[in-house]
Enzyme design. Structure first.
Site, PDB file in Angstrom:
ATOM      1  N   SER A 132      61.593  60.664 -75.602  1.00  0.00           N
ATOM      2  CA  SER A 132      62.748  59.914 -75.747  1.00  0.00           C
ATOM      3  C   SER A 132      62.888  59.051 -75.275  1.00  0.00           C
ATOM      4  O   SER A 132      62.106  59.120 -74.509  1.00  0.00           O
ATOM      5  CB  SER A 132      63.922  61.438 -75.927  1.00  0.00           C
ATOM      6  OG  SER A 132      65.033  60.799 -76.355  1.00  0.00           O
ATOM      7  N   ASN A 133      63.970  58.241 -74.969  1.00  0.00           N
ATOM      8  CA  ASN A 133      64.260  57.010 -74.029  1.00  0.00           C
ATOM      9  C   ASN A 133      65.355  56.954 -73.289  1.00  0.00           C
ATOM     10  O   ASN A 133      66.425  58.214 -73.493  1.00  0.00           O
ATOM     11  CB  ASN A 133      64.359  56.165 -74.664  1.00  0.00           C
ATOM     12  CG  ASN A 133      65.152  55.595 -76.550  1.00  0.00           C
ATOM     13  OD1 ASN A 133      65.816  55.652 -76.715  1.00  0.00           O
ATOM     14  ND2 ASN A 133      64.145  56.288 -76.989  1.00  0.00           N
TER      15      ASN A 133
END
Ligand code: PMT
Length: 209
Positions: free
Chosen positions: A21-22
């Site tokens: 993810s980020n």
């Protein structure tokens, strides 16, 4: 008008407990949805996994992965007059998903990935007269890469944000952005609260309608 806004990250699961993810928190996209509703527009917010309350007057659909976000955007687009793609969509996902938690002893030290679809490019054929706004989070010259993405993704406007500074971009309440248009026109904004950036985005969309 009816706005469709995406916000937050996507999560690309390797197994039920691990994902790629980020750092997106959804704050910028939620602010755009809130600003659209406050300006009297209808708004559907497609949110990745974030811990934010739904803004007043906004309809919300929660998604996890880029593929789910693509489906939600496609179904929301039919009724929308404007799309604001603020989400930080993961460009890659693990090639294999294990339905039960992987044991570390059995895990390979390399994760094989496959490309996620580019949502904006996938829905380009559905654009018609709708206004499409994208974001570009950049660490170098924000306008250079944003100019390329504006054309490549067929957008009416792109919001370039400088994420190299600690007070702008991911996971903070302020943002330093430039609006870029296909004509070459640029609007440089100073460091502002995300709520103020959001109000300017909604006003820019209204001006293009
Ligand atoms: O959520 P916050 O913590 O408030 O942070 C806000 C933000 C920094 C995430 C936001 O302001 C922002 O910049 N979002 C875009 C992040 C990004 O990295 O975009 P990109 O350069 O990967 O993509 C460009 C555009 O294409 C974006 O509009 C994106 O939504 C879209 N895209 C990207 C990948 C993909 N597979 N499909 C897409 O449609």
């Amino acid at each position: 008008m009816r706005f469709l806004v995406t916000a937050g990250p996507t999560r690309e699961h390797l197994d039920p407990v691990r994902f790629l993810s980020n750092r997106s928190t959804g704050r910028m996209g939620f602010a755009v949805a809130a600003a659209a509703a406050a300006a009297g527009h209808e708004c559907l917010l497609v949110a990745g996994p974030v811990s934010l309350p739904t803004p007043d007057g906004v309809e919300r659909v929660d998604v996890v992965s880029a593929l789910e976000m693509l489906d939600a955007v496609k179904s929301g687009l039919e009724d929308a007059d404007a799309l604001v793609m603020c989400a930080a969509v993961a460009d890659w996902r693990p090639k294999a998903f294990a339905p039960t938690k992987l044991k570390k002893e059995g895990m390979a030290p390399v994760i094989e990935l496959e490309r996620n679809p580019d949502i904006l490019k996938s829905i380009a054929p559905m654009k018609g007269g709708r206004i499409f706004v994208g974001f570009a989070a950049e660490t170098g010259d924000p306008c250079e890469e944003a100019t390329r993405k504006l054309a490549a993704k067929g957008l009416d406007m792109i919001v370039a944000n400088d994420v190299s500074k600690p007070d702008s971009g991911f996971a903070v309440d302020t943002n330093r952005v430039t609006f870029l248009f296909p004509s070459g026109r640029r609007t440089y904004l100073p460091l502002l609260k995300k709520s103020e950036v959001a109000a300017r985005i909604v006003a820019a969309v209204e001006a293009m309608a």
